[in-house]
Design an enzyme around this catalytic site. Structure first.
Site, PDB file in Angstrom:
ATOM      1  N   ASP A 117       9.326   1.248   5.035  1.00  0.00           N
ATOM      2  CA  ASP A 117      10.652   1.522   4.470  1.00  0.00           C
ATOM      3  C   ASP A 117      10.818   2.974   4.081  1.00  0.00           C
ATOM      4  OD1 ASP A 117       9.983  -1.454   3.920  1.00  0.00           O
ATOM      5  OD2 ASP A 117      12.167  -1.255   3.899  1.00  0.00           O
ATOM      6  N   GLN A 133       9.734 -13.298   5.026  1.00  0.00           N
ATOM      7  CA  GLN A 133      10.295 -12.688   6.241  1.00  0.00           C
ATOM      8  C   GLN A 133       9.403 -12.927   7.457  1.00  0.00           C
ATOM      9  OE1 GLN A 133      10.192 -11.217   3.259  1.00  0.00           O
ATOM     10  NE2 GLN A 133      11.752  -9.635   3.015  1.00  0.00           N
ATOM     11  N   ALA A 162      14.543  -1.555   7.037  1.00  0.00           N
ATOM     12  CA  ALA A 162      15.024  -0.199   6.755  1.00  0.00           C
ATOM     13  C   ALA A 162      16.042   0.319   7.788  1.00  0.00           C
ATOM     14  CB  ALA A 162      13.826   0.740   6.625  1.00  0.00           C
TER      15      ALA A 162
END
Ligand code: MRU
Length: 368
Positions: free
Chosen positions: A244, A203, A55
């Protein structure tokens, strides 16, 4: 942070003074590549296709995208269009809208001749501010780790589970969830990190594991489904994740799978913390489940997996039948009631409207 002895941020202004260099995260951990981006389309592609992700970094990248556009064309029409084009790249992380609004609120009242210089200066400030926010998050989160270390685990590592990558690669530097971990390492507080692989894009396996290895943080990669089991066996002392978008009442939207970790943590009495800089708070929404748009990404991310083959080449392989369709919601929402605390740059607070308003009275009031 350092990559083999050289200090890097994830994004920076090129020596030409106007284009942008960034770490292309699609190739990590196998290859370290830096790309030079010279157009708004290039920035939009880098965000949409996740050369950059996380983010805070998405927000900073967009700010530089606006600056690049203002250098080409500082008109009101170009400013409106770049806001729209970049905003459309990824829907969930609120830092994107926050950064675009910051840029347009600053630039709109300025004469066109002043816009490019002001845009580059603001983009650089947003990047620097991100680093400062993360350092502060680190200091506040460190105190939680220190307390667990001294009260529950004297002389033993504090076991921290994290999901996705909320590390320095997701920000400009330091990371949010990882900042307290890096500070604990600096202060010789023993820690060990369980890294969720974070399907479908991995990730955790690709990025968080690379960060941990690069900074000598003891860590273990686990499949996403192992967390609950480890918690039942008392092997996790705390969870720290990023976010986020966090709503005004403290609901936390983060990478898909975060909610299941929070449920398992609640069931096992494991504290579940969320680290966030204030630009990740969306003061305009309350109920995260109903109000936050969840990005639906290509099913190919589920069916195809990237890795390095035995010859050392990075390639993609299919793991499901050609005819099987795949669904790929990229985020989920963890209700505030499952969150032990929000670690912000101003301190740690409970995940509630009151908790957030106490820390950020100015912003809560402005949004009311
Ligand atoms: O899809 P991604 O990789 O951009 O998702 C990233 C996350 O979910 C992170 O946990 C979040 O952005 C916080 S980053 C400090």
């Amino acid at each position: 942070m350092n990559v083999e002895g050289t200090h890097y941020r994830t994004i920076w202004l090129n020596d030409d003074g106007w284009s942008v260099d960034l770490i292309d995260q699609r190739w990590l951990p196998h290859e370290f590549r830096v790309e030079n981006v010279r157009t708004v389309d290039g920035i939009a592609t880098a965000i949409r296709d996740m050369w950059v992700r996380g983010a805070p970094l998405i927000g900073v990248s967009a700010a530089y995208g606006v600056a690049i556009r203002m250098r080409e064309d500082p008109s009101d029409a170009a400013l409106d269009a770049v806001w729209r084009d970049l905003h459309a790249t990824r829907p969930t992380a609120i830092n994107l809208r926050w950064a675009l609004d910051e840029m347009s609120n600053l630039l709109c009242p300025l004469p066109e001749a002043e816009r490019a210089a002001a845009a580059y200066a603001r983009a650089a400030r947003i990047a620097n501010e991100d680093v400062d926010l993360n350092r502060s998050i680190g200091r506040h989160g460190l105190e939680i780790i220190r307390k667990i270390a001294s009260t529950k685990k004297p002389g033993e590592p504090v076991n921290i589970l994290t999901h996705c990558n909320a590390g320095w690669l997701a920000t400009v530097d330091y990371g949010t969830a990882t900042a307290p971990i890096y500070l604990a390492m600096e202060q010789d507080i023993p820690v060990h990190v369980y890294v969720d692989e974070t399907r479908p894009r991995n990730q955790g396996a690709h990025l968080t594991a690379w960060e941990m290895a690069g900074h000598g943080v003891p860590h273990t990669l686990i499949v996403d489904n192992a967390g609950g089991h480890l918690m039942q066996r008392g092997k996790v002392d705390m969870v720290i994740v990023g976010t986020d978008r966090t709503t005004a009442r403290g609901d936390v939207c983060n990478k898909i799978g975060t909610y299941l970790k929070a449920l398992a943590a609640e069931d096992n009495g494991v504290p579940f913390y969320v680290a966030l800089p204030s630009p990740t708070i969306d003061w305009t929404v309350q109920d995260g489940v109903k109000e936050i748009p969840i990005e639906e990404r290509s099913g190919d991310e589920v069916s195809l997996v990237w890795g390095r083959n035995a010859d050392g080449r990075v390639e993609q392989v299919r793991i499901s039948p050609d005819a099987t369709p795949a669904g790929n919601p990229a985020f989920d929402v963890t209700p505030a009631r499952l969150v032990t605390g929000l670690i912000t740059e101003r301190g740690v607070t409970e995940a509630s409207a009151q908790g957030l308003a106490d820390l950020f009275p100015d912003r809560a009031k402005a949004a009311a």
